[in-house]
Design a protein around this motif. Structure first.
Motif, PDB file in Angstrom:
ATOM      1  N   ARG A  54       0.777  -1.235   0.000  1.00 29.49           N
ATOM      2  CA  ARG A  54       0.000   0.000   0.000  1.00 29.49           C
ATOM      3  C   ARG A  54       0.809   1.286   0.000  1.00 29.49           C
ATOM      4  N   SER A  55       2.084   1.184   0.269  1.00 32.54           N
ATOM      5  CA  SER A  55       2.823   2.442   0.290  1.00 32.54           C
ATOM      6  C   SER A  55       4.144   2.292  -0.425  1.00 32.54           C
ATOM      7  N   LEU A  56       4.595   3.382  -0.985  1.00 34.38           N
ATOM      8  CA  LEU A  56       5.775   3.352  -1.832  1.00 34.38           C
ATOM      9  C   LEU A  56       6.590   4.606  -1.581  1.00 34.38           C
ATOM     10  N   SER A  57       7.878   4.444  -1.351  1.00 33.13           N
ATOM     11  CA  SER A  57       8.729   5.619  -1.231  1.00 33.13           C
ATOM     12  C   SER A  57      10.106   5.297  -1.765  1.00 33.13           C
ATOM     13  N   LEU A  58      10.751   6.306  -2.335  1.00 32.43           N
ATOM     14  CA  LEU A  58      12.087   6.110  -2.878  1.00 32.43           C
ATOM     15  C   LEU A  58      13.097   5.957  -1.748  1.00 32.43           C
ATOM     16  N   THR A  59      14.024   5.066  -1.903  1.00 30.58           N
ATOM     17  CA  THR A  59      15.143   5.023  -0.973  1.00 30.58           C
ATOM     18  C   THR A  59      16.086   6.159  -1.328  1.00 30.58           C
ATOM     19  N   GLU A  60      17.082   6.352  -0.493  1.00 36.94           N
ATOM     20  CA  GLU A  60      18.078   7.381  -0.783  1.00 36.94           C
ATOM     21  C   GLU A  60      18.749   7.087  -2.126  1.00 36.94           C
ATOM     22  N   ALA A  61      19.113   5.811  -2.318  1.00 30.49           N
ATOM     23  CA  ALA A  61      19.717   5.420  -3.588  1.00 30.49           C
ATOM     24  C   ALA A  61      18.749   5.676  -4.732  1.00 30.49           C
ATOM     25  N   GLY A  62      17.465   5.371  -4.484  1.00 31.50           N
ATOM     26  CA  GLY A  62      16.448   5.597  -5.501  1.00 31.50           C
ATOM     27  C   GLY A  62      16.376   7.049  -5.914  1.00 31.50           C
ATOM     28  N   GLU A  63      16.440   7.939  -4.947  1.00 33.27           N
ATOM     29  CA  GLU A  63      16.397   9.372  -5.244  1.00 33.27           C
ATOM     30  C   GLU A  63      17.552   9.770  -6.152  1.00 33.27           C
ATOM     31  N   ALA A  64      18.744   9.312  -5.773  1.00 31.48           N
ATOM     32  CA  ALA A  64      19.928   9.642  -6.571  1.00 31.48           C
ATOM     33  C   ALA A  64      19.794   9.067  -7.974  1.00 31.48           C
ATOM     34  N   TYR A  65      19.286   7.838  -8.040  1.00 27.47           N
ATOM     35  CA  TYR A  65      19.161   7.167  -9.330  1.00 27.47           C
ATOM     36  C   TYR A  65      18.153   7.885 -10.217  1.00 27.47           C
ATOM     37  N   LEU A  66      17.048   8.289  -9.598  1.00 27.40           N
ATOM     38  CA  LEU A  66      15.987   8.946 -10.356  1.00 27.40           C
ATOM     39  C   LEU A  66      16.512  10.153 -11.122  1.00 27.40           C
ATOM     40  N   GLU A  67      17.222  10.983 -10.393  1.00 25.64           N
ATOM     41  CA  GLU A  67      17.715  12.220 -10.992  1.00 25.64           C
ATOM     42  C   GLU A  67      18.586  11.921 -12.216  1.00 25.64           C
ATOM     43  N   ARG A  68      19.517  11.006 -12.017  1.00 22.38           N
ATOM     44  CA  ARG A  68      20.445  10.708 -13.105  1.00 22.38           C
ATOM     45  C   ARG A  68      19.751   9.986 -14.249  1.00 22.38           C
ATOM     46  N   CYS A  69      18.811   9.112 -13.905  1.00 22.06           N
ATOM     47  CA  CYS A  69      18.054   8.395 -14.931  1.00 22.06           C
ATOM     48  C   CYS A  69      17.394   9.369 -15.879  1.00 22.06           C
ATOM     49  N   GLN A  70      16.743  10.339 -15.306  1.00 20.21           N
ATOM     50  CA  GLN A  70      16.020  11.293 -16.137  1.00 20.21           C
ATOM     51  C   GLN A  70      16.983  11.989 -17.091  1.00 20.21           C
ATOM     52  N   GLN A  71      18.153  12.352 -16.567  1.00 21.82           N
ATOM     53  CA  GLN A  71      19.130  13.015 -17.410  1.00 21.82           C
ATOM     54  C   GLN A  71      19.558  12.110 -18.557  1.00 21.82           C
ATOM     55  N   VAL A  72      19.847  10.859 -18.228  1.00 24.55           N
ATOM     56  CA  VAL A  72      20.309   9.928 -19.255  1.00 24.55           C
ATOM     57  C   VAL A  72      19.227   9.722 -20.308  1.00 24.55           C
ATOM     58  N   LEU A  73      17.992   9.547 -19.848  1.00 18.28           N
ATOM     59  CA  LEU A  73      16.913   9.309 -20.803  1.00 18.28           C
ATOM     60  C   LEU A  73      16.731  10.515 -21.720  1.00 18.28           C
ATOM     61  N   LEU A  74      16.842  11.692 -21.134  1.00 16.71           N
ATOM     62  CA  LEU A  74      16.749  12.904 -21.948  1.00 16.71           C
ATOM     63  C   LEU A  74      17.869  12.946 -22.978  1.00 16.71           C
ATOM     64  N   ASP A  75      19.078  12.657 -22.526  1.00 18.79           N
ATOM     65  CA  ASP A  75      20.224  12.683 -23.431  1.00 18.79           C
ATOM     66  C   ASP A  75      20.018  11.737 -24.602  1.00 18.79           C
ATOM     67  N   VAL A  76      19.571  10.534 -24.278  1.00 19.31           N
ATOM     68  CA  VAL A  76      19.401   9.541 -25.335  1.00 19.31           C
ATOM     69  C   VAL A  76      18.335  10.003 -26.322  1.00 19.31           C
ATOM     70  N   ALA A  77      17.241  10.509 -25.805  1.00 20.88           N
ATOM     71  CA  ALA A  77      16.162  10.967 -26.689  1.00 20.88           C
ATOM     72  C   ALA A  77      16.663  12.095 -27.580  1.00 20.88           C
ATOM     73  N   GLU A  78      17.388  13.002 -26.966  1.00 15.77           N
ATOM     74  CA  GLU A  78      17.907  14.147 -27.726  1.00 15.77           C
ATOM     75  C   GLU A  78      18.842  13.651 -28.828  1.00 15.77           C
ATOM     76  N   MET A  79      19.678  12.718 -28.455  1.00 17.67           N
ATOM     77  CA  MET A  79      20.636  12.155 -29.409  1.00 17.67           C
ATOM     78  C   MET A  79      19.932  11.497 -30.578  1.00 17.67           C
ATOM     79  N   GLU A  80      18.930  10.697 -30.266  1.00 15.97           N
ATOM     80  CA  GLU A  80      18.265   9.976 -31.343  1.00 15.97           C
ATOM     81  C   GLU A  80      17.536  10.926 -32.271  1.00 15.97           C
ATOM     82  N   SER A  81      16.950  11.951 -31.672  1.00 18.17           N
ATOM     83  CA  SER A  81      16.223  12.877 -32.538  1.00 18.17           C
ATOM     84  C   SER A  81      17.210  13.643 -33.413  1.00 18.17           C
ATOM     85  N   ALA A  82      18.389  13.932 -32.861  1.00 21.11           N
ATOM     86  CA  ALA A  82      19.393  14.632 -33.660  1.00 21.11           C
ATOM     87  C   ALA A  82      19.824  13.771 -34.842  1.00 21.11           C
TER      88      ALA A  82
END
Lengths: 300, 300
Positions: A54-82
DNA sequence: TTTATTGTTTCTTAACTTTATACAATTTAT
DNA sequence: ATAAATTGTATAAAGTTAAGAAACAATAAA
């Protein structure tokens, strides 16, 4: 399991705050959402979410991972569109190889015209006769005369130009006007071996095909010197009409044996592959295919 | 097919200048190298290499892709190592929840000691009695007294402390010294309901177990007020020896019914999951498990 | 209480990845 | 000049994995 996909699932779960929500967003089953996260967790050896039913929360590692994940996904998308954009819009540098005479006289004016439409495109033009390894030289597109025997390349016919045998009026006055292919053996025939086959001229008469092996006082790998020599009375030449047309009009050269047919010179565009043709090649090809025949004087 | 893997293959092929070389480097078959590149090319709809059997060169798109690929791969590697490091080295913030008295008196000194070893770690301590949802509150580790009935949590026994029934000498003089559990029904028993079960005291005598329901003039969710009240003669208390030990030594409180056994109070560390336990939790757990029993006075 | 929803597990099928092998093209070695 | 080796690719078989359906335990809402 594709890691980038898993990373995307992770980001969506974190954003949605639930596996079920993210699964609905991504149109996958809840089970798959779980598996993606579990895959990441096992690869990282790290718990990313603290979760019960019933409940969900990011761990500390999860928080760090989330931020970087988003950056990587953005980079890849940007790259592919380029990259895809590079594929869709003509841009970058187009490297063209062409035989010198037609390159200078016909292709380059076309190029100039073409370039006007594409401000992000530049051109590198190599004027060179003979066989060249397109791939080694990084050539995008080449203009070839006559037929091609490299199976790894794709050829597209652009135009054809009739070949004519001619000489200067002065030469003809001095040596006589040849009436028959056989007569050529007694003449000086200037050879341009940029156009294959080198020293054989082929005629089609009423009695069928006839091939004559010719010799002469001059050979060159370019049409220009040959044409010059002919104008100066050094002998007969067989060149496409787009080269000697003006000389004939203005009386510097005179056509002979017009009653014989000569297989016209075919002009091809040649490029390395047919799949994933880049936008710059594709669009120039279309352009030159429409543009060239008018200037050569015959249809492809 | 994992795109990051394909990207890596692509980079290696570009660096090696051949599929076979890259395949050897990566210990995969040539066929797989081909397929990875073909996969990327079809996803991007773009040719990345100009290639024949014997020569290989990057296309313009390939050059652009290579540069960005390397960056992305570096980013991902960096990210994963950062996360893994978070998992291996204790760092970040450790959120601990503990009952107020033992938290203040025993856990926090341990924490201070522990923190000396890990300069990159900080601690957030919550002193709170009663049931708390560890996951909702983002608690990494909690100290629990008595047994636990949440199946989603993992409990590890840290220590146990004997419970003693006692009162101030003054109270005992006024109300008499209880000799038997039954006698308690006529006494004022101050209840600390942070330690379950709330109002039942259980004794083990020669005649077996006996449970007495007690009442008294004061209840609290913390041991401290109860202890205070007892010292001031308000009644009997049953508290762990680590709380009242000093009061007994110094004569402020006096133990009664020592001939009866009382199941000792068990002290547990509790945390959300056992797999992928973060370094900070794992290492603190080890530390406190070694450290606490000495201070409590009994072995776990 | 019943009902609904959550994250997870199990199981089966469909899909994909991987390897082995063969092949055409081309280079190197003998 | 002929043989041997190496290249990138194609194809089919074997092995592995991903995906969804159904079931489950836990929990919340009605």
């Amino acid at each position: 399991m594709d890691k980038l996909t898993s990373m995307n699932v992770f980001v969506r779960v974190a954003k949605a705050g639930s596996f079920a929500g993210a699964a609905k967003d991504l149109d996958i089953s809840r089970a798959m959402a779980t598996k993606h996260i579990m895959q990441l967790e096992s690869e990282l050896n790290t718990r990313l979410f603290n979760r019960t039913t019933r409940s969900l929360s990011l761990t500390e590692a999860g928080e760090a991972y989330l931020e970087r994940c988003q950056q990587v996904l953005l980079d890849v998308a940007e790259m592919e569109s380029a990259i895809t954009h590079l594929q869709t819009e003509p841009r970058g540098t187009l490297k063209i190889l062409a035989p010198p005479v037609i390159g200078a006289s016909h292709i380059s004016p076309g190029l100039t015209e073409y370039l006007k439409n594409y401000p992000d495109l530049s051109v590198e033009m190599v004027l060179k006769g003979g066989q060249v390894d397109l791939i080694d030289e990084g050539v995008d597109l080449a203009i070839y005369l006559g037929q091609l025997n490299d199976t790894s390349l794709v050829a597209r016919k652009l135009a054809s130009s009739s070949l004519v045998v001619c000489a200067s009026p002065e030469y003809l006055k001095n040596h006589g006007i040849p009436q028959d292919p056989e007569d050529l053996e007694d003449h000086s025939c200037l050879i341009n071996w940029a156009i294959p086959p080198r020293n054989k001229w082929r005629f089609k008469g009423i009695l069928g095909e006839r091939t004559v092996t010719v010799t002469g006082r001059m050979q060159a790998n370019m049409a220009d010197p040959i044409r010059n020599a002919a104008v100066n009375g050094l002998g007969l030449i067989m060149l496409p009409r787009y080269i000697v047309g003006r000389d004939i009009e203005q009386g510097r050269l005179q056509v002979v044996m017009e009653q014989y047919g000569i297989a016209p010179l075919e002009i091809y565009a040649v490029y390395p592959h047919r799949k994933y043709l880049s936008a710059k090649v594709r669009s120039f090809l279309e352009f030159i295919q429409a543009w060239l025949p008018h200037r050569i004087g015959m249809n492809p």
